[in-house]
Scaffold this motif. Structure first.
Motif, PDB file in Angstrom:
ATOM      1  N   VAL A 264      38.821  47.509  27.354  1.00  0.00           N
ATOM      2  CA  VAL A 264      37.765  48.043  28.229  1.00  0.00           C
ATOM      3  C   VAL A 264      38.462  48.838  29.334  1.00  0.00           C
ATOM      4  N   GLY A 266      38.301  51.190  32.910  1.00  0.00           N
ATOM      5  CA  GLY A 266      37.607  51.646  34.117  1.00  0.00           C
ATOM      6  C   GLY A 266      38.286  52.922  34.589  1.00  0.00           C
ATOM      7  N   TYR A 319      34.066  52.998  31.389  1.00  0.00           N
ATOM      8  CA  TYR A 319      33.175  53.022  32.557  1.00  0.00           C
ATOM      9  C   TYR A 319      33.749  53.945  33.615  1.00  0.00           C
ATOM     10  N   ALA A 335      36.624  47.153  40.968  1.00  0.00           N
ATOM     11  CA  ALA A 335      37.380  46.783  39.763  1.00  0.00           C
ATOM     12  C   ALA A 335      37.191  45.301  39.452  1.00  0.00           C
ATOM     13  N   LEU A 338      33.795  44.850  37.928  1.00  0.00           N
ATOM     14  CA  LEU A 338      33.760  45.318  36.535  1.00  0.00           C
ATOM     15  C   LEU A 338      34.405  44.276  35.625  1.00  0.00           C
ATOM     16  N   LYS A 339      35.517  43.703  36.077  1.00  0.00           N
ATOM     17  CA  LYS A 339      36.199  42.694  35.245  1.00  0.00           C
ATOM     18  C   LYS A 339      35.316  41.472  35.040  1.00  0.00           C
ATOM     19  N   LEU A 344      37.887  43.944  31.690  1.00  0.00           N
ATOM     20  CA  LEU A 344      38.684  45.110  32.081  1.00  0.00           C
ATOM     21  C   LEU A 344      40.097  44.940  31.540  1.00  0.00           C
ATOM     22  N   ASP A 345      40.595  45.996  30.867  1.00  0.00           N
ATOM     23  CA  ASP A 345      41.949  45.948  30.295  1.00  0.00           C
ATOM     24  C   ASP A 345      42.861  47.037  30.829  1.00  0.00           C
ATOM     25  N   LEU A 347      42.972  50.396  33.942  1.00  0.00           N
ATOM     26  CA  LEU A 347      42.324  51.100  35.048  1.00  0.00           C
ATOM     27  C   LEU A 347      43.009  52.458  35.213  1.00  0.00           C
TER      28      LEU A 347
END
Length: 499
Positions: A264, A266, A319, A335, A338-339, A344-345, A347
């Motif tokens: 994922v 961001g 995203y 951030a 979002l996680k 989230l993986d 950024l």
């Protein structure tokens, strides 16, 4: 005692009772769990994945749990006799010696079936104590109203601490035993072995870059820099989309999802709007020029291609946040959110110089950039994700004969170079050769220019100027400017070389 004093006495007593509240704990549950472990060491493995010594309330219980865990992990038996040798013999628990207390715990042990229930109860109480600490700090700081912590900063700090508590079950950081660190390193090696391409990090989707870097490593700060027109945003967009498009989630035992491949993403786009970014990605995927898309100069077949591509892209976990001039504190808060909400993986921040620091009085731009890069590095470690941060280069490059960037060309360079785990420069010689095209095609130098242009056309160099975990060097990639797409060269024989 007068009447007023007589009336106040019971009230004072009530208030004293109200104000003294013991932190949530359950010593009986701790005793029952420790007893179960001392009788049957298998009970330890029922709770060891989530329960740590710090979660127990009683200091002696913490020590017993820690010692028993170390003995069991070494493949030996933990029982009252083996554990007591690691505790002070003259310590007392009420009227009992430590040895007697350990024997009592084992004698009154409950069934192993209940061990996990007791462990969960102890863990939940530890979380409640941590929440109380955060809440008390919030109340006290809000009452004191210190000048260096305005309400917005306090909200961000509380959000950070709550996030850490939700993610890890503890927010105190502190030392980690070397055993745990070794176990994490072995886990990482195992995951690399199972992952596509055998990479220890997340694949960028560009194989020649992956083979040099081992993918994007978790908690790394990766600086991607270049002069305007070199395509640094294009490369970052390509990598971000490749990672999101290859996202393959794997269900964990606790019901959460973890990326087996891809991830994922961001994307903080401080320069371009989300619509411009999407147009770039659509152009790259459909091979329809982005300038043609913007001008509407597309055929019906191309339009159908765009629609089909957009439907496929809607499922991609990418995203975009297009807030301009975002501060490092706001970026970190978003951030974390979002996680928590989507996972989230990776950024991506485009780009550092468009961010703002906290603007403390008298602070200059170099100090502000230092605060931003230090904040990004800390955020990467906190969220355990790689952060790709784009950066401008100073004009010094343009005045040199050799236009290849160097670490000293990073603007406000000190902190960027220092905090980065990896520094990548994007360099396209084609851009500079094109600018020196002789005006007259009958000029004797024109043929020489044409040969030079043929040599560099459609290629780009990604220079790895710094890398903590691997070699520096240069990776040659193909670049299609009309689709703003970087990819591996068809001929792998001259893909990369090391310095």
């Amino acid at each position: 005692m007068n009447d007023a004093a007589r009336k106040l006495a019971p009230l004072a007593k009530d208030q004293a009772e109200q104000h003294y509240r013991e932190a949530p704990n359950n010593l009986e549950a701790e005793q029952a769990l420790l007893g179960a472990i001392l009788v049957n060491n298998d009970a330890y493995y029922r709770v060891s994945d989530f329960l740590k010594p710090v979660h127990l309330y009683e200091p002696l219980h913490r020590r017993i749990f820690e010692i028993a865990g170390e003995i069991i992990r070494m493949g030996k038996t933990a029982n009252p006799v083996t554990v007591k040798t690691f505790l002070k013999a003259d310590d007392k628990v009420g009227d009992l010696t430590v040895a007697q207390y350990l024997a009592r715990l084992a004698a009154e042990a409950v069934s192993i079936i209940n061990a996990e229930d007791y462990g969960r109860a102890i863990y939940d109480l530890a979380l409640r104590r941590s929440l109380i600490t955060i809440g008390e700090d919030m109340v006290n700081i809000a009452y004191d109203a210190p000048l260096d912590m305005p309400p917005q900063n306090q909200i961000e700090d509380a959000e950070r601490r709550l996030f850490e508590l939700a993610e890890t079950g503890r927010y105190d950081g502190g030392f980690q035993s070397f055993n745990d660190a070794v176990a994490l390193a072995i886990d990482m090696a195992g995951q690399a072995f199972e992952r596509d391409g055998h990479l220890s990090g997340i694949s960028t989707g560009i194989h020649s870059l992956d083979s040099k870097m081992g993918g994007l490593q978790r908690s790394d700060l990766i600086i991607l820099a270049g002069r305007p027109g070199m395509g640094k945003t294009s490369l970052a967009t390509n990598i971000a989309y490749n990672i999101a498009a290859s996202y393959d989630p794997e269900v964990q035992p606790d019901g959460s999802f973890k990326a087996k491949n891809g991830g994922v993403v961001g994307f903080y786009s401080l320069e371009m709007s989300s619509e411009q970014l999407a147009t770039r990605i659509i152009s790259e995927q459909t091979e329809v020029s982005s300038s043609k898309i913007r001008r509407g100069e597309i055929s019906e077949a191309e339009f159908e291609k765009l629609v089909a591509c957009s439907q496929m892209m809607q499922k991609v976990p990418l995203y975009i946040d297009q807030t301009g001039g975002i501060s490092i504190a706001q970026l970190a808060a978003r951030a974390r959110r979002l996680k928590r909400q989507r996972g989230l993986d990776v950024l991506v921040v485009d780009y550092i110089q468009l961010m703002t620091g906290s603007k403390k009085s008298g602070e200059n731009r170099v100090q502000e950039i230092t605060e931003i890069t230090t904040g990004l590095k800390a955020l990467g470690k906190e969220l355990n994700v790689p952060i790709i941060a784009l950066s401008q280069l100073s004009r010094a490059v343009e005045s040199r004969e050799d236009k290849r960037p160097q670490l000293s060309d990073l603007r406000e360079s000190g902190s960027i170079e220092q905090d980065a785990d990896v520094v990548l420069f994007v360099f396209r010689e084609e851009y500079y050769v094109k600018n020196v095209e002789p005006r007259d095609e009958f000029d004797p130098k024109y043929e020489e220019w044409k040969m030079q242009m043929e040599k560099v056309k459609g290629t780009a160099d990604v220079i790895i100027a710094k890398q903590r975990h691997g070699p520096t060097g240069t990776v040659k990639l193909a670049f299609q400017s009309e689709f703003t797409r970087f990819s591996d060269l068809a001929d792998p024989s001259f893909t990369q070389y090391e310095h």
